[in-house]
Design a protein around this motif. Structure first.
Motif, PDB file in Angstrom:
ATOM      1  N   ALA A   1      52.192  36.138  38.165  1.00 39.28           N
ATOM      2  CA  ALA A   1      51.272  35.366  37.521  1.00 39.28           C
ATOM      3  C   ALA A   1      49.761  35.646  37.467  1.00 39.28           C
ATOM      4  CB  ALA A   1      51.370  33.914  38.080  1.00 39.28           C
ATOM      5  N   LEU A   2      49.678  36.760  38.072  1.00 33.40           N
ATOM      6  CA  LEU A   2      48.298  37.173  38.202  1.00 33.40           C
ATOM      7  C   LEU A   2      47.875  38.357  37.285  1.00 33.40           C
ATOM      8  CD1 LEU A   2      48.483  37.653  42.258  1.00 33.40           C
ATOM      9  CD2 LEU A   2      47.717  35.837  40.836  1.00 33.40           C
ATOM     10  N   ASP A   3      46.434  38.420  37.028  1.00 41.27           N
ATOM     11  CA  ASP A   3      45.853  38.952  36.163  1.00 41.27           C
ATOM     12  C   ASP A   3      45.751  40.482  36.647  1.00 41.27           C
ATOM     13  OD1 ASP A   3      43.237  40.074  37.233  1.00 41.27           O
ATOM     14  OD2 ASP A   3      43.236  38.158  37.730  1.00 41.27           O
ATOM     15  N   ALA A   4      45.878  41.552  35.875  1.00 43.97           N
ATOM     16  CA  ALA A   4      46.051  42.980  36.039  1.00 43.97           C
ATOM     17  C   ALA A   4      45.186  43.300  37.350  1.00 43.97           C
ATOM     18  CB  ALA A   4      45.937  43.781  34.914  1.00 43.97           C
ATOM     19  N   TRP A   5      43.764  43.029  37.489  1.00 43.40           N
ATOM     20  CA  TRP A   5      43.086  43.329  38.502  1.00 43.40           C
ATOM     21  C   TRP A   5      43.305  42.684  39.628  1.00 43.40           C
ATOM     22  CZ3 TRP A   5      39.597  41.830  41.760  1.00 43.40           C
ATOM     23  CH2 TRP A   5      38.449  42.734  42.401  1.00 43.40           C
ATOM     24  N   THR A   6      43.579  41.615  39.572  1.00 47.71           N
ATOM     25  CA  THR A   6      44.012  40.867  41.072  1.00 47.71           C
ATOM     26  C   THR A   6      45.169  41.478  41.650  1.00 47.71           C
ATOM     27  OG1 THR A   6      43.028  38.925  40.056  1.00 47.71           O
ATOM     28  CG2 THR A   6      44.314  38.584  41.977  1.00 47.71           C
ATOM     29  N   ARG A   7      46.190  41.865  40.689  1.00 52.08           N
ATOM     30  CA  ARG A   7      47.305  42.347  40.884  1.00 52.08           C
ATOM     31  C   ARG A   7      47.198  43.726  41.585  1.00 52.08           C
ATOM     32  NH1 ARG A   7      50.372  41.299  36.347  1.00 52.08           N
ATOM     33  NH2 ARG A   7      49.804  43.394  35.441  1.00 52.08           N
ATOM     34  N   ASP A   8      46.528  44.463  41.040  1.00 50.35           N
ATOM     35  CA  ASP A   8      46.070  45.841  41.560  1.00 50.35           C
ATOM     36  C   ASP A   8      45.429  45.592  42.977  1.00 50.35           C
ATOM     37  OD1 ASP A   8      47.096  47.276  39.586  1.00 50.35           O
ATOM     38  OD2 ASP A   8      45.003  48.000  38.937  1.00 50.35           O
ATOM     39  N   SER A   9      44.346  44.829  43.110  1.00 49.65           N
ATOM     40  CA  SER A   9      43.941  44.640  44.497  1.00 49.65           C
ATOM     41  C   SER A   9      44.928  44.316  45.577  1.00 49.65           C
ATOM     42  CB  SER A   9      42.475  43.816  44.455  1.00 49.65           C
ATOM     43  OG  SER A   9      42.965  42.286  44.328  1.00 49.65           O
TER      44      SER A   9
END
Ligand SMILES: Nc1ncnc2c1ncn2[C@@H]1O[C@H](COP(=O)(O)OP(=O)(O)OP(=O)(O)O)[C@@H](O)[C@H]1O
Length: 270
Positions: free
Chosen positions: A181-189
């Motif tokens: 459910a997370l955006d790509a940037w948050t997912r990467d971090s």
């Protein structure tokens, strides 16, 4: 061996993660229309500290398999054993489970949520506060310990869930679409954070994901499953590929080829 997770001890040699042996597991659900053969003949031997991803189309039995490994479901046939060479002294659970929806208690602060599993197992107040703060700092939330879940972003809440799962140093971390459910940037971090903490603690991880790119970025091994009945199709070893893996690396010839083969397993024709 001490299991206290302090700022100092997180850099100490990790406890080995648990080995997971899944042996000839079948699982049937009884539905109105009859028996649903959710899993058939699933065997997997997951090494201590290995990171394995399960990928497959909807309904191929990924969550059923994870629930069986978590001990939430008893398989119709076959067995799952989890072993760790070093037994925890404080009797805390061997398994932690993270899903897409965080299960944080809204009335408790981040720190109080992280302390909860320790509190339930009788760890004393001072030690649990120390361990909770150390792991919250480790996931970058040292300044947010006194916030309640509604005051945190989705990515921060997922960090709290990771901290809550790792604070008691489980042998095995099970994750069902935790970053979906997370955006790509948050997912990467969060990928980076998970890899760092896993390398530090040696936890064995089983991740269920629909996202082939996520599985390739994180795993030592990717296992593909097919539906009706749910069964293992193929396994891809990535253990000799260093991590973290950049977006550029994930587009190189090796990863592009594995990506394509996994997509073919899942029935994509392009
Ligand atoms: N409680 C249940 N009762 C009956 N059938 C069930 C139950 N839970 C799952 N199933 C069936 O078992 C099969 C496997 O379901 P499961 O949820 O494990 O798949 P999944 O691969 O995790 O799917 P998704 O990716 O959509 O979450 C499906 O056919 C599903 O309909």
């Amino acid at each position: 061996m001490s299991t206290v997770l302090t700022a100092e001890s997180t850099s100490a040699p990790p406890l080995p993660g648990g080995r997971i042996v899944i042996d000839e597991v079948d699982h049937d659900f009884a539905a109105d229309a009859g028996i649903v053969p959710a899993l058939r003949g699933v065997s997997l031997d997951i090494a201590p500290s290995e990171f394995v991803s399960l990928v497959g189309t909807s309904g191929c039995g990924k969550s059923t398999l994870l629930n069986i490994v978590a001990g939430l479901l008893t398989p119709t046939h076959g067995s799952v054993t989890i072993g760790r060479a070093v037994k925890e002294a404080d009797g805390l659970p061997q398994r932690a489970y993270i899903t897409q929806d965080d299960r944080l208690l809204p009335w408790r602060t981040a720190k109080q949520n992280v302390e909860l599993p320790l509190q339930l197992h009788g760890v004393d107040r001072e030690e649990r506060a120390e361990r909770a703060i150390a792991i919250l700092r480790r996931v970058g939330l040292g300044d947010f310990a006194d916030r309640r879940p509604h005051e945190l972003s989705g990515g921060m809440r997922q960090r709290v869930s990771i901290a809550q799962s790792l604070v008691y140093h489980p042998a095995v971390l099970l994750m069902d679409e935790p970053f979906g459910a997370l955006d790509a940037w948050t997912r990467d971090s969060l990928h980076d954070l998970l890899l760092d903490v896993q390398a530090e603690l040696g936890t064995t991880v089983v991740l269920v994901t629909h996202d082939v790119g996520e599985a390739l970025a994180l795993s030592d091994r990717v296992v593909t499953l097919a539906p009706r009945p749910g069964r293992i199709l193929a396994e891809y070893s990535l253990a000799d590929r260093p991590r973290p893996r950049s977006h550029q690396t994930l587009r190189d010839e090796f990863f592009a080829d594995v990506h394509q083969r996994i997509r073919a397993d899942l029935g994509f024709t392009d």
